[in-house]
Design an enzyme around this catalytic site. Structure first.
Site, PDB file in Angstrom:
ATOM      1  N   GLU A  26      18.011  53.157   2.680  1.00  0.00           N
ATOM      2  CA  GLU A  26      19.117  53.919   3.272  1.00  0.00           C
ATOM      3  C   GLU A  26      18.872  54.260   4.741  1.00  0.00           C
ATOM      4  O   GLU A  26      18.949  55.416   5.146  1.00  0.00           O
ATOM      5  CB  GLU A  26      19.381  55.198   2.468  1.00  0.00           C
ATOM      6  CG  GLU A  26      19.944  54.969   1.091  1.00  0.00           C
ATOM      7  CD  GLU A  26      21.383  54.464   1.137  1.00  0.00           C
ATOM      8  OE1 GLU A  26      22.100  54.767   2.101  1.00  0.00           O
ATOM      9  OE2 GLU A  26      21.754  53.731   0.202  1.00  0.00           O
ATOM     10  N   ASP A  27      18.560  53.246   5.536  1.00  0.00           N
ATOM     11  CA  ASP A  27      18.466  53.397   6.997  1.00  0.00           C
ATOM     12  C   ASP A  27      17.284  54.230   7.477  1.00  0.00           C
ATOM     13  O   ASP A  27      17.190  54.512   8.660  1.00  0.00           O
ATOM     14  CB  ASP A  27      19.738  54.030   7.573  1.00  0.00           C
ATOM     15  CG  ASP A  27      20.817  52.999   7.755  1.00  0.00           C
ATOM     16  OD1 ASP A  27      20.506  51.814   7.532  1.00  0.00           O
ATOM     17  OD2 ASP A  27      21.932  53.364   8.124  1.00  0.00           O
ATOM     18  N   ALA A  28      16.410  54.650   6.560  1.00  0.00           N
ATOM     19  CA  ALA A  28      15.266  55.418   7.026  1.00  0.00           C
ATOM     20  C   ALA A  28      14.289  54.474   7.720  1.00  0.00           C
ATOM     21  O   ALA A  28      14.275  53.271   7.448  1.00  0.00           O
ATOM     22  CB  ALA A  28      14.583  56.098   5.850  1.00  0.00           C
ATOM     23  N   ARG A  87      25.978  45.043   8.342  1.00  0.00           N
ATOM     24  CA  ARG A  87      26.414  45.528   9.656  1.00  0.00           C
ATOM     25  C   ARG A  87      26.528  44.410  10.680  1.00  0.00           C
ATOM     26  O   ARG A  87      27.173  44.572  11.709  1.00  0.00           O
ATOM     27  CB  ARG A  87      25.442  46.572  10.162  1.00  0.00           C
ATOM     28  CG  ARG A  87      25.314  47.754   9.244  1.00  0.00           C
ATOM     29  CD  ARG A  87      24.608  48.871   9.967  1.00  0.00           C
ATOM     30  NE  ARG A  87      23.503  49.407   9.197  1.00  0.00           N
ATOM     31  CZ  ARG A  87      23.599  50.338   8.276  1.00  0.00           C
ATOM     32  NH1 ARG A  87      24.782  50.815   7.980  1.00  0.00           N
ATOM     33  NH2 ARG A  87      22.559  50.786   7.630  1.00  0.00           N
TER      34      ARG A  87
END
Lengths: 377, 600
Positions: B217-219, B401
Site C-alpha cells: 500500500e505505497d509504503a 498508475r
C-alpha cells in the site's frame, strides 16, 4: 407431493412453488427431501434474528452504495428519447414521496392489434394534450369596434381530425361572455362581446387566455413517444393522467402505469403504491448498476405505506409519525417538536434507539433487548 | 459592414474586416500598439473583437512568416551574446502574446520541423505547455496526465532549501532539509529556475522490490544506515510570539517572570528557563508545558474599586507555553517592538527531525508513500558490488498508475551517477531511453537496469533480478512528529463535560453519528453505552415533581428545590449532555418532568 405438504408450514408458498418448478424431471423422493431440507435451512438462516436492527441495516445498505451513484445523468442531445430523472435525484424523489416530481412518465401498453404497431403514430398523437394555440395562425384586435378576429390553421385542424366548426363550439363552451362566429368558407372566427359595454383590456385578456383552452387529447399529456420494446410497441408519455388514459379501450389496463406514486395511490390504493415504490427504486438502482438486497427496499416501501397513506421518509412523513418526542426532535426542527410537546404535555416512554442514546441508557436492540420477566420490587 | 467591438463595447463598423485585423496585428508587431492587445474576427457573426483589458490569459509564441520562423539564427546568436533581450524580440515582432480568442485564428506548430506554409506561429519550446512545477518532472511526457499533476502537487510540499537567509528570518512553520542535492535527472526548467541554488531533495539508490510485505500500500522501506549517515534529515523551525498589549484605562501587559501571587500561576518548575527579563535563554531544551515567554495581563473586567487596587494579585497569567506534544530547542530570541511601539518578543524554536516511521516521501512522479519500516543496514539487500538501496519501493505502485517516467528516471539516474554527469529529462526533449540503456550497458551493467540482489538477512541470492538505480527523492513536510496523537483520559469541555477535540487540546477522537449507527447495527447495545460514558453523571431526581434535585454535601442528602426534602429522591445515571438539555428546556419555560421506573 406428500413431501411438499410436510413443508407447507415451514416454508412460504412462493418458495415451495419455486422449488417445485425447478425440480429436475426425475427426482427421487429422498433427493427431493434433501433439496427441501437444504432450502429450509437456507430460509431459516436468512430470517432476521430477534432484536436485529433491520431498519438501520437497511438504511446503511441503501445509503452506502448511494454515495457511489452519479449525481446527474447526461442528456443525450438529438436522440429521440425522453429525458427521465434517474440516479440520486430520482431516488430522493421517490423516498421523499414528492407530490410533484421532475419528470412524470406514463408507460402505456396496448391491446392486441395495436401493440404490433397498428396505427401507433395516430394513437400516440391522439393522446397528446392539444391547446387552442396550436391551431392558431393569427389573432388581430380591432380597437375601434372592440372585435377580435382569429385566423385558424386549416392544415393543423385537419391533421387533428377536427373541423373549424367543432373548434368554434369548444370555444363557445369554455368562454361564456363572448360570442364566436365562424365565417363562411373561411377559417376565420369573429369574436364579439355578448354585452355591449366592455373594456378594451378584457379583449386583450381574452387574447391571452384563449390560447390555453384545451381542445383535444388527454389533459396533462405533454409529449408522446411511440417506442418498440422487445417485440412490442408501446407509448411512453411525458406527463400523466392515468385516470383518463385507462378509460381508453385500446389500452392494456393491466400493465399500463405511471411513475407518479400519488396518482397510483389515488387510483389503485396503498398496496399498489407499495409495489410501485419497489419497482421505481429498483429501476433507478439497476440503471446505476448497484446491487442492493430487495428486502431492504421492501422494508423501506413497507414503512412508507404502513399507515395506509403514502408517507415520505422526511420530517413531514414517517418521522412525524414517530411516537417519541426526543426522536422527532433529534431529526429536524427540534424547537418545533419540543414546543408542541410541551403544549400538549406529551410523554416520551423511551422505547426506541435515539432517545436512549441521548440519555446514555442501553438501547433496546440487540444485546440490550432482553430483560427480566419477573418484576423486581 | 462588420461591427467592431473594443473590450466588448460596440465602437463602429468597417468594410474589410480581414484587412482591418491584419493591420492591427502588423501594427502591434511593429510596436505601435500595446503587446497585450489582441484582435479576432468572427466570420459567422461578422464581428471583430479587439481586447485590451487586463485579466486575460495570454501566452508568447514565435511568429511564423511563409512557413519559416522569424526567430532566425541571427537572433539566437545575439541572444547568446546578451546583445538583445526578450523585450527586443517583442518589439521587433519576433515573439507576440496571444490570448485565447486570437489563438483560435492561428495554426501553431509544436516543433520547428513541423512548420508548413499554413502555420502562423511556432511554440517557443514544447515544454511551455506545462506549468512551472509540472515541467520539473523529468521524462514527464511518458506519463499519464493525472500523475504529472499529482507529481507537481507533491513537489510543492517538499522540504528543501527555501532561502539562504533563513538564519535571520522568523517564518511560520519552516522546514529545512540538511544536505540538499541537485537532481541527477534534470529538465531545462531546473537550470532556468536555478534549481541547484534551492534544491528540494536528495539522490538516493532505489530498488523496486517487496520487502517482507512492509512496503505494501505505497509504503516505503528505508535503510537505517542511510538515515544514520544523514539522509533526509531536516530542521523544523517554529516561532513563539508574544507582545505587550495595551488595554483601555492605561493598563498594559507585562513581560517578565510572573509573580507568585498572580492568578493562574504555574509551578516554579515551568518557569525555570526564564531569565530576569521573562524570556527564555537560547539553547534551552523545552517540552510541553514549559513557559517560553513569561507574561501577565491586567484583569479582564475592572470594577471601579479595582482601579485603586492594582496589586499583582489581581493580574492574571498569560505566558506563552508550549502546547501538548511540542518539543524543541530555543534557537533565537528577538526583542523588538510592534507597529504601535509596544514590546514584541519573538522566539524561534528548532527541532531536529530524523526520518522515522510515518514520515512522507515522494519521487517526482506522484509516487508518494510513508516510511513503514526502517531496516537495520545489515538486513538491507545488496548487489554483487555491495551497493545497498537507500529506499525500497513497492513494485505494485507501478502497473496501475503507469508512471513510466518513474522507471526511466531510475535508469537515467543510474547512468548519471555512474558516468558522473547530469541527465537531461526535459519533457518532450529528453535524452532517449534507448541511448541511456546503451550507455548503461557500456558502463558494465545490464541495459534494462536490473541487477542480482542478495537477501540481507540470509545472504541468499534472490531468484529474480531486481530493478535498481538512482532517483531524486523528496521529503514532504507532513511528518508524524507534528501529527501523532493519542488519549486515554484527559481534559473535558466545561459546558458539556465531553472530551475536548483536537490534537493541540489533547482531545479525543469523536465517535460520530454514523459511527454510532454501526454499533446499533451490530446490536452492541451495552458497548455503545460504555463508549458514550465519557460524560455520564449521577443526578438526584425528585420523584414527586420530576425535576432534578439538589445534593447537599454538608448534610449528605438530597432535597428538591420545589417540593422540599420530604419527598422521595432517587439517583439516576444519565449523560451530562442530557442533564444540560433539561436545564435548557427549563430556561425556555418548558417543564421536562422525569417519570422514574424500576430498572428491572
Amino acid at each position: 407431493m406428500k413431501l411438499f405438504k410436510e413443508f407447507e408450514d415451514k416454508l412460504p408458498e412462493n418458495i415451495l412453488e419455486e422449488v417445485k418448478a425447478n425440480l429436475p424431471d426425475k427426482c427421487s423422493e429422498s433427493r427431493t427431501r434433501k433439496i427441501l431440507e437444504a432450502v429450509y435451512k437456507e430460509y431459516k438462516s436468512s430470517v432476521a434474528d430477534p432484536g436485529e436492527n433491520v431498519g438501520l441495516v437497511g438504511a446503511e445498505s441503501i445509503g452506502e452504495p448511494g454515495t457511489q451513484m452519479t449525481l446527474n445523468t447526461f442528456h443525450f442531445a438529438g436522440v429521440s428519447e425522453m429525458n427521465v430523472t434517474t440516479g440520486l435525484p430520482r431516488l430522493i424523489e421517490i423516498l421523499d414521496a414528492r407530490k410533484t416530481i421532475k419528470t412524470e412518465i406514463t408507460e402505456i401498453f396496448l391491446k392486441k392489434p395495436y401493440n404490433e404497431g397498428k396505427d401507433i403514430k395516430e394513437i400516440a398523437e391522439s393522446l397528446k394534450e392539444t391547446l387552442f394555440r396550436s391551431f392558431l395562425k393569427e389573432i388581430s384586435i380591432n380597437i375601434a369596434s372592440l372585435q377580435m378576429t382569429i385566423e385558424l390553421d386549416e392544415q393543423k385542424i385537419k391533421n387533428a381530425k377536427l373541423t373549424p366548426i367543432k373548434i368554434t363550439k369548444i370555444l363557445e363552451k369554455s368562454v361564456k361572455s363572448f360570442k364566436f362566429q365562424l365565417e363562411k368558407d373561411k377559417p376565420i372566427i369573429n369574436v364579439k362581446s355578448s354585452s355591449k359595454d366592455i373594456a378594451l383590456n378584457e379583449i386583450y385578456k381574452l387574447k391571452e387566455s384563449i390560447k390555453d383552452i384545451f381542445v383535444t387529447g388527454i389533459k396533462g399529456i405533454k409529449q408522446v413517444l411511440p417506442v418498440k420494446r422487445g417485440s412490442e410497441f408501446m407509448i411512453v408519455t411525458a406527463g400523466t393522467n392515468l385516470k383518463e388514459i385507462l378509460k381508453l379501450d385500446f389500452i392494456d389496463t393491466c400493465r399500463t402505469t405511471s411513475n407518479n406514486l400519488y396518482e397510483i395511490e389515488k387510483l389503485f390504493g396503498i398496496e399498489a403504491v407499495r409495489q410501485a415504490i419497489m419497482n421505481e427504486v429498483m429501476k433507478v438502482l439497476d440503471a446505476q448498476g448497484i446491487d442492493i438486497d430487495m428486502r431492504h427496499i421492501m422494508l423501506v416501501s413497507d414503512t412508507m405505506c404502513m399507515s395506509g397513506r403514502l408517507l415520505g421518509i422526511n420530517r413531514y412523513g414517517i418521522v412525524k409519525e414517530k411516537p417519541s418526542v426526543l426522536a422527532r426532535a433529534s431529526f429536524e426542527t427540534p424547537i418545533k417538536h419540543i414546543i408542541n410537546a410541551s403544549l400538549r404535555g406529551e410523554v416520551d416512554s423511551l422505547n426506541s434507539v435515539i432517545e436512549n442514546v441521548m440519555l446514555n441508557q442501553p438501547i433496546p436492540v440487540g444485546t440490550g433487548l432482553p430483560g427480566l420477566v419477573t418484576k423486581v420490587k | 459592414m462588420t461591427d467592431v467591438f473594443v473590450n466588448n463595447k460596440f465602437s463602429g463598423t468597417i468594410n474589410d474586416p480581414k484587412e482591418f485585423v491584419e493591420r492591427i496585428i502588423s501594427e502591434r508587431r511593429m510596436g505601435k500598439l500595446p503587446i497585450s492587445a489582441n484582435v479576432t474576427y468572427f466570420e459567422d457573426l461578422n464581428e471583430v473583437h479587439v481586447e485590451t483589458c487586463s485579466g486575460r490569459a495570454i501566452r508568447p509564441l514565435i511568429v511564423v512568416k511563409d512557413g519559416k520562423s522569424t526567430l532566425t539564427d541571427k537572433y539566437i546568436e545575439q541572444l547568446e551574446k546578451n546583445e538583445i533581450t526578450w523585450s527586443d524580440l517583442l518589439k521587433q515582432g519576433v515573439i507576440e502574446y496571444l490570448d485565447t480568442l486570437e489563438e483560435e485564428s492561428t495554426l501553431v506548430a509544436f516543433r520547428e520541423e513541423d512548420l508548413t506554409a499554413e502555420h502562423t506561429h511556432l511554440e517557443i519550446a514544447p515544454i511551455t505547455i506545462f506549468g512551472l512545477a509540472t515541467s520539473l518532472v523529468p521524462f514527464g511526457n511518458f506519463n499519464h496526465g493525472v500523475r504529472l499533476n499529482q507529481g507537481s502537487k507533491n513537489q510543492k510540499q517538499a522540504i528543501g532549501f527555501y532561502v539562504s537567509n533563513f538564519f535571520t528570518r522568523l517564518d511560520m512553520d519552516v522546514n529545512l532539509l540538511h544536505y540538499p542535492q541537485r537532481p541527477i535527472a534534470e529538465t531545462i526548467m531546473h537550470s532556468t529556475l536555478e534549481f541547484n541554488k534551492h534544491p528540494t531533495g536528495q539522490n538516493v539508490v532505489v530498488a523496486i522490490m517487496s520487502y517482507q510485505g512492509y512496503n505494501m500500500e505505497d509504503a516505503i522501506v528505508i535503510n537505517k544506515g542511510s538515515i544514520d549517515r544523514g539522509l533526509a534529515r531536516s530542521t523544523y523551525y517554529r516561532p513563539v510570539i508574544s507582545e505587550e498589549l495595551r488595554y483601555s484605562g492605561g493598563l498594559i501587559d507585562e513581560i517578565g517572570i510572573p509573580d507568585k501571587e498572580v492568578k493562574g500561576y504555574r509551578s516554579e518548575h515551568d518557569y525555570r528557563y526564564l531569565e530576569e527579563d521573562g524570556i527564555i535563554f537560547p539553547e534551552a531544551k523545552v517540552t510541553e508545558g514549559d513557559v517560553i515567554i513569561g507574561k501577565t495581563s491586567p484583569p479582564r473586567f475592572l470594577s471601579s474599586m479595582d482601579e485603586y487596587n492594582l496589586t499583582t494579585s489581581s493580574r492574571r497569567e498569560s505566558s506563552m507555553v508550549l502546547k501538548h506534544g511540542e518539543i524543541g530547542v530555543v534557537d533565537f530570541v528577538v526583542v523588538t517592538e510592534n507597529s504601535e511601539g509596544n514590546k514584541l518578543i519573538q522566539v524561534r524554536l528548532r527541532d531536529n527531525r530524523i526520518p522515522e516511521i510515518g514520515d512522507k516521501f515522494t519521487s517526482r512522479h506522484g509516487q508518494k508513500g510513508v516510511i513503514s519500516y526502517v531496516v537495520p543496514e545489515q538486513d538491507v539487500p545488496f548487489t554483487a558490488d555491495g551497493i545497498k538501496p537507500d529506499i525500497i519501493f513497492s513494485p505494485h505502485g507501478i502497473p496501475s498508475r503507469m508512471t513510466v517516467s518513474h522507471l526511466i528516471e531510475l535508469i537515467g539516474g543510474k547512468v548519471g551517477a555512474l558516468s558522473g554527469r547530469y541527465i537531461d529529462g526535459t519533457i518532450f526533449d529528453s535524452e532517449k531511453e534507448e541511448d541511456l540503456r546503451q550507455e548503461l550497458l557500456k558502463l558494465g551493467f545490464r541495459e534494462n537496469g536490473t541487477e542480482v540482489l542478495y537477501n540481507g538477512i540470509t545472504g541468499e541470492q534472490y531468484p529474480v533480478q531486481i530493478f535498481i538505480g538512482d532517483m531524486y527523492y523528496l521529503k514532504l513536510k507532513h511528518m508524524v512528529a507534528n501529527k501523532i496523537h493519542s488519549r486515554a483520559r484527559g481534559p473535558i469541555q466545561l459546558l458539556t463535560r465531553q472530551p475536548t477535540e483536537g490534537r493541540a487540546k489533547e482531545g479525543g477522537l469523536r465517535l460520530g453519528e454514523m459511527e454510532k449507527d454501526t454499533f446499533v447495527a451490530h446490536g452492541a447495545s451495552l458497548l455503545l453505552k460504555e463508549r458514550f460514558d465519557s460524560d455520564k453523571t449521577i443526578v438526584p431526581v425528585c420523584e414527586n415533581c420530576g425535576i432534578i434535585a439538589v445534593y447537599d454535601g454538608r448534610k449528605e442528602r438530597s432535597f428538591c428545590p420545589i417540593c422540599g426534602d420530604e419527598v422521595e429522591i432517587s439517583n439516576v445515571e444519565v449523560s451530562y449532555a442530557f442533564k444540560l438539555m433539561l436545564d435548557e428546556f427549563k430556561s425556555l419555560l418548558v417543564y421536562p418532568k422525569l417519570v422514574l421506573e424500576g430498572k428491572y
